[in-house]
Scaffold this active site. Structure first.
Site, PDB file in Angstrom:
ATOM      1  N   ASP A 201       0.620  -1.089   0.041  1.00 45.30           N
ATOM      2  CA  ASP A 201       0.471   0.090   0.340  1.00 45.30           C
ATOM      3  C   ASP A 201       0.386   0.927   0.086  1.00 45.30           C
ATOM      4  O   ASP A 201       0.233   2.245   0.281  1.00 45.30           O
ATOM      5  CB  ASP A 201      -0.959  -0.071   1.078  1.00 45.30           C
ATOM      6  CG  ASP A 201      -0.407   0.008   2.560  1.00 45.30           C
ATOM      7  OD1 ASP A 201       1.221  -0.119   2.722  1.00 45.30           O
ATOM      8  OD2 ASP A 201      -0.890  -0.136   3.653  1.00 45.30           O
TER       9      ASP A 201
ATOM     10  N   HIS B 199      23.535   1.323 -19.716  1.00 48.22           N
ATOM     11  CA  HIS B 199      22.763   2.059 -18.389  1.00 48.22           C
ATOM     12  C   HIS B 199      22.499   0.899 -16.320  1.00 48.22           C
ATOM     13  O   HIS B 199      21.930   0.455 -16.349  1.00 48.22           O
ATOM     14  CB  HIS B 199      21.447   1.138 -19.307  1.00 48.22           C
ATOM     15  CG  HIS B 199      20.438   2.589 -20.066  1.00 48.22           C
ATOM     16  ND1 HIS B 199      18.941   2.351 -21.020  1.00 48.22           N
ATOM     17  CD2 HIS B 199      21.542   3.804 -20.443  1.00 48.22           C
ATOM     18  CE1 HIS B 199      19.192   3.170 -21.654  1.00 48.22           C
ATOM     19  NE2 HIS B 199      20.214   3.673 -21.330  1.00 48.22           N
TER      20      HIS B 199
ATOM     21  N   ASP C 205      26.775   9.305 -15.343  1.00 52.43           N
ATOM     22  CA  ASP C 205      26.049  10.015 -15.843  1.00 52.43           C
ATOM     23  C   ASP C 205      24.356   9.677 -15.090  1.00 52.43           C
ATOM     24  O   ASP C 205      23.598   9.184 -14.286  1.00 52.43           O
ATOM     25  CB  ASP C 205      25.174   8.815 -17.119  1.00 52.43           C
ATOM     26  CG  ASP C 205      24.783   9.143 -18.325  1.00 52.43           C
ATOM     27  OD1 ASP C 205      23.831  10.422 -18.170  1.00 52.43           O
ATOM     28  OD2 ASP C 205      24.106   8.646 -18.933  1.00 52.43           O
TER      29      ASP C 205
ATOM     30  N   ASP D 247      20.849  16.636 -18.206  1.00 54.76           N
ATOM     31  CA  ASP D 247      21.746  14.880 -18.175  1.00 54.76           C
ATOM     32  C   ASP D 247      23.664  15.268 -18.613  1.00 54.76           C
ATOM     33  O   ASP D 247      23.488  15.890 -20.034  1.00 54.76           O
ATOM     34  CB  ASP D 247      21.284  14.977 -19.433  1.00 54.76           C
ATOM     35  CG  ASP D 247      21.360  13.931 -19.475  1.00 54.76           C
ATOM     36  OD1 ASP D 247      22.040  12.554 -18.681  1.00 54.76           O
ATOM     37  OD2 ASP D 247      20.464  12.641 -20.540  1.00 54.76           O
TER      38      ASP D 247
ATOM     39  N   HIS E  35      25.269   3.318 -29.126  1.00 58.36           N
ATOM     40  CA  HIS E  35      24.093   4.178 -29.123  1.00 58.36           C
ATOM     41  C   HIS E  35      24.251   5.440 -29.756  1.00 58.36           C
ATOM     42  O   HIS E  35      24.702   4.651 -30.775  1.00 58.36           O
ATOM     43  CB  HIS E  35      23.645   4.762 -27.641  1.00 58.36           C
ATOM     44  CG  HIS E  35      25.319   5.307 -27.388  1.00 58.36           C
ATOM     45  ND1 HIS E  35      25.602   6.605 -27.148  1.00 58.36           N
ATOM     46  CD2 HIS E  35      26.394   4.579 -26.520  1.00 58.36           C
ATOM     47  CE1 HIS E  35      26.603   6.645 -27.137  1.00 58.36           C
ATOM     48  NE2 HIS E  35      26.957   5.703 -25.836  1.00 58.36           N
TER      49      HIS E  35
ATOM     50  N   HIS F 186      19.870  12.777 -27.952  1.00 54.47           N
ATOM     51  CA  HIS F 186      18.860  12.711 -28.243  1.00 54.47           C
ATOM     52  C   HIS F 186      18.427  14.177 -27.586  1.00 54.47           C
ATOM     53  O   HIS F 186      19.187  15.016 -26.928  1.00 54.47           O
ATOM     54  CB  HIS F 186      17.830  12.203 -26.609  1.00 54.47           C
ATOM     55  CG  HIS F 186      18.282  12.211 -25.564  1.00 54.47           C
ATOM     56  ND1 HIS F 186      18.141  13.204 -24.724  1.00 54.47           N
ATOM     57  CD2 HIS F 186      19.501  11.588 -24.890  1.00 54.47           C
ATOM     58  CE1 HIS F 186      18.665  12.458 -23.404  1.00 54.47           C
ATOM     59  NE2 HIS F 186      19.919  11.791 -23.520  1.00 54.47           N
TER      60      HIS F 186
ATOM     61  N   HIS G 199      14.119  12.051 -22.334  1.00 54.24           N
ATOM     62  CA  HIS G 199      14.564  12.035 -23.876  1.00 54.24           C
ATOM     63  C   HIS G 199      13.345  12.637 -24.126  1.00 54.24           C
ATOM     64  O   HIS G 199      12.530  11.544 -23.698  1.00 54.24           O
ATOM     65  CB  HIS G 199      14.500  10.196 -23.347  1.00 54.24           C
ATOM     66  CG  HIS G 199      16.001   9.874 -23.588  1.00 54.24           C
ATOM     67  ND1 HIS G 199      16.072   8.015 -23.170  1.00 54.24           N
ATOM     68  CD2 HIS G 199      17.137   9.615 -22.612  1.00 54.24           C
ATOM     69  CE1 HIS G 199      17.427   7.848 -22.916  1.00 54.24           C
ATOM     70  NE2 HIS G 199      18.127   8.923 -22.894  1.00 54.24           N
TER      71      HIS G 199
ATOM     72  N   GLU H  77      26.754  13.266 -26.693  1.00 50.20           N
ATOM     73  CA  GLU H  77      27.839  12.417 -25.531  1.00 50.20           C
ATOM     74  C   GLU H  77      27.980  11.029 -26.785  1.00 50.20           C
ATOM     75  O   GLU H  77      27.558   9.618 -26.535  1.00 50.20           O
ATOM     76  CB  GLU H  77      26.442  11.944 -24.703  1.00 50.20           C
ATOM     77  CG  GLU H  77      24.929  11.100 -25.385  1.00 50.20           C
ATOM     78  CD  GLU H  77      23.939  10.918 -23.998  1.00 50.20           C
ATOM     79  OE1 GLU H  77      24.490   9.805 -23.302  1.00 50.20           O
ATOM     80  OE2 GLU H  77      22.186  11.739 -23.851  1.00 50.20           O
TER      81      GLU H  77
ATOM     82  N   TYR I 123      33.164   2.123 -25.344  1.00 56.61           N
ATOM     83  CA  TYR I 123      33.164   0.930 -24.255  1.00 56.61           C
ATOM     84  C   TYR I 123      33.354  -0.269 -24.604  1.00 56.61           C
ATOM     85  O   TYR I 123      32.874  -0.990 -25.479  1.00 56.61           O
ATOM     86  CB  TYR I 123      31.828   0.492 -23.286  1.00 56.61           C
ATOM     87  CG  TYR I 123      30.553   2.165 -23.442  1.00 56.61           C
ATOM     88  CD1 TYR I 123      30.504   2.254 -22.063  1.00 56.61           C
ATOM     89  CD2 TYR I 123      30.105   2.448 -24.918  1.00 56.61           C
ATOM     90  CE1 TYR I 123      29.797   3.576 -22.782  1.00 56.61           C
ATOM     91  CE2 TYR I 123      29.513   3.421 -25.156  1.00 56.61           C
ATOM     92  CZ  TYR I 123      28.636   3.784 -23.110  1.00 56.61           C
ATOM     93  OH  TYR I 123      28.812   5.340 -24.135  1.00 56.61           O
TER      94      TYR I 123
ATOM     95  N   ARG J  94      31.987   8.107 -21.738  1.00 56.02           N
ATOM     96  CA  ARG J  94      31.418   8.634 -21.867  1.00 56.02           C
ATOM     97  C   ARG J  94      31.607  10.279 -21.265  1.00 56.02           C
ATOM     98  O   ARG J  94      31.560  10.318 -20.493  1.00 56.02           O
ATOM     99  CB  ARG J  94      29.740   8.259 -21.878  1.00 56.02           C
ATOM    100  CG  ARG J  94      28.958   9.188 -22.913  1.00 56.02           C
ATOM    101  CD  ARG J  94      27.320   8.233 -22.751  1.00 56.02           C
ATOM    102  NE  ARG J  94      27.092   7.835 -21.460  1.00 56.02           N
ATOM    103  CZ  ARG J  94      26.925   6.749 -20.440  1.00 56.02           C
ATOM    104  NH1 ARG J  94      27.148   5.614 -21.084  1.00 56.02           N
ATOM    105  NH2 ARG J  94      26.267   6.594 -19.518  1.00 56.02           N
TER     106      ARG J  94
ATOM    107  N   GLU K 158      29.142  13.759 -21.877  1.00 56.89           N
ATOM    108  CA  GLU K 158      28.002  14.447 -22.228  1.00 56.89           C
ATOM    109  C   GLU K 158      27.778  15.440 -21.861  1.00 56.89           C
ATOM    110  O   GLU K 158      27.883  16.094 -20.593  1.00 56.89           O
ATOM    111  CB  GLU K 158      26.979  13.122 -21.425  1.00 56.89           C
ATOM    112  CG  GLU K 158      25.209  13.830 -21.796  1.00 56.89           C
ATOM    113  CD  GLU K 158      24.835  13.350 -21.634  1.00 56.89           C
ATOM    114  OE1 GLU K 158      23.199  12.708 -22.182  1.00 56.89           O
ATOM    115  OE2 GLU K 158      24.635  12.105 -20.562  1.00 56.89           O
TER     116      GLU K 158
END
Length: 446
Positions: A32, A234, A251, A262, A341, A345, A352, A375, A379, A396, A398
């Site tokens: 709940d 991710h 990130d 971002d 990737h 975006h 996004h 970005e 990898y 990365r 960005e």
């Protein structure tokens, strides 16, 4: 601001049309208890109303074109969960022309739809509401001989709304800039504080503390990946111990008053890049800087991405991670082993954000008022067939970039990203910390 957006939305609607835009519902976390409520972005963009279980009905040709259906006031429930605007507040505080309890919506649905040629509604988001609307349209069709006329066309509200949201107003840009400032501060603090021996979740906690103390919340689940965890795009477990010699990829972005930032940075927790780390990092950095320099009105999304592919593939060949002719490697998408990737975006109310990336089959060209991320990354997974010295390295970088009439403006330049800049920043932080520790010791002798 919301009334201006609502007016523009109505201006773009077809004649004899009505729009039904639903707010978000509370989502059960366990038993709940619920997740912290966040309003649906489309609904909030038009209404500014930030309570669950609400529906906006927009009918430009009606006597009262803007109606809200909301939860009624309930003293007992408000004692537990906090105050509600109620029907009266929907009109007085949120500018609705009319308002009704949410329980009246189905009863009034035939009246809402009657005689309209087009219904603007986003199917597939609220399945319960989808079913109610579909059933009502079917019921109205069966009553056609009595003069009951349902809409004959259902058009996604995103056709209008998402194009509006794609081009940011000055007030929206100001909110994204504030989110970017808060995010940049949090990243700098993480860069100062991260140490071998800490856990990733400690860094995550620091970042999100910085967001909260500035009146923001996380725009998405923060990624704090050390060592080979940085090669998982991710990664979100954030539970590993950070080791000496690791790169740490963070990130993370703040959401401020409904608008997101971002930022990704990758840095050595020991304070200095080793040679393989630096080589991978510099390939990514140079690609990112070159792509940012291209951002201006008229450049397409694909042009930016394709340039990142060219530069990263060239770098992979130089490092010996790929072998062969550059053009053939790009044509065969050999780079996707290490760069899987897209370059970036849209950014706005959603991290996004909405808006078409292709128009009439062609890659969309940038326009002033768009905000995009840039970005690129590389990898090299631990189990990847690659030179041993590069395995387990993920990088990365960005930034958030506003497209302006003259070109672009980087909104997230407040976080170091040049190699020497990062190393000097961390070194200064360690010296300052050491000095503070000495001062504290001298002030409190045993």
């Amino acid at each position: 601001m919301k009334r201006e957006q609502l007016t523009e939305f109505m201006r773009r609607m077809e004649p004899r049309s009505v729009a039904i835009v639903a707010g978000a519902r509370e989502v059960t976390r366990s038993n709940d208890t619920h997740y912290r409520f966040r309003q649906d972005s489309d609904f909030y963009y038009l209404t500014g109303f930030d309570e669950p279980e609400a529906i906006a009905v927009i009918s430009p040709e009606a006597e009262k074109p803007y109606t809200l259906f909301v939860r009624p006031r309930d003293p007992e429930k408000e004692t537990w969960d906090g105050p509600r605007a109620g029907v009266e507040g929907a009109i007085e505080r949120y500018g609705a022309d009319a308002a009704f309890p949410i329980g009246d919506f189905c009863m009034k649905l035939q009246e809402i739809l009657q005689g309209k040629r087009t219904l603007y509604y986003r199917l597939g988001t609220d399945h319960e509401l989808d079913q109610k609307i579909i059933e009502e349209i079917a019921r109205m069709r069966a009553l056609g001989r009595r003069g009951v006329i349902p809409p004959h066309t259902i058009t996604d509200t995103g056709v209008i709304l998402h194009e509006m949201r794609l081009i940011k107003s000055e007030s929206e840009i100001a909110l994204i800039e504030r989110a970017a400032e808060i995010t940049a501060e949090a990243h700098r603090e993480a860069m100062r504080a991260a140490r071998p021996g800490m856990h990733e979740y400690e860094v995550e906690a620091l970042i999100e503390y910085m967001f909260r103390r500035r009146g923001a919340t996380p725009a998405y689940t923060s990624i704090v990946g050390s060592g080979e965890n940085a090669t998982v795009l991710h990664y979100s477990a954030n539970n590993a111990a950070i080791r000496e010699g690791d790169l740490l990829l963070i990130d993370a972005g703040a959401e401020f008053q409904g608008y997101a930032a971002d930022i990704t940075r990758t840095f050595p927790v020991s304070g200095r890049f080793n040679r393989p780390q630096r080589e991978i990092y510099e390939v990514v950095l140079e690609a990112q800087k070159a792509c940012i320099a291209m951002v201006r009105p008229g450049v397409s999304i694909d042009e930016l991405h394709n340039r990142s592919v060219e530069l990263l593939t060239e770098g992979l060949v130089h490092l010996g991670l790929l072998q062969g002719d550059l053009n053939e490697l790009i044509e065969k998408e050999a780079y996707k082993k290490f760069y899987m990737h897209r370059l970036g975006h849209y950014l706005g109310m959603d991290v996004h954000d909405v808006g078409l990336y292709y128009v009439d089959g062609e890659s969309r060209k940038l326009e002033p008022g768009m905000v995009i991320t840039v970005e690129p990354g590389l990898y090299v997974a631990r189990n990847q067939e690659a030179k041993e010295e590069y395995r387990g390295i993920g990088v990365r970088i960005e930034d958030d970039v506003l497209v302006t009439a003259e070109g672009h403006r980087v909104l997230t330049a407040g976080v170091p990203k040049e190699v020497e800049e990062i190393e000097q920043f961390i070194a200064r932080a360690r010296v300052e910390e050491s000095s503070l520790n000495r001062s504290s010791f001298n002030a409190n002798p045993s």
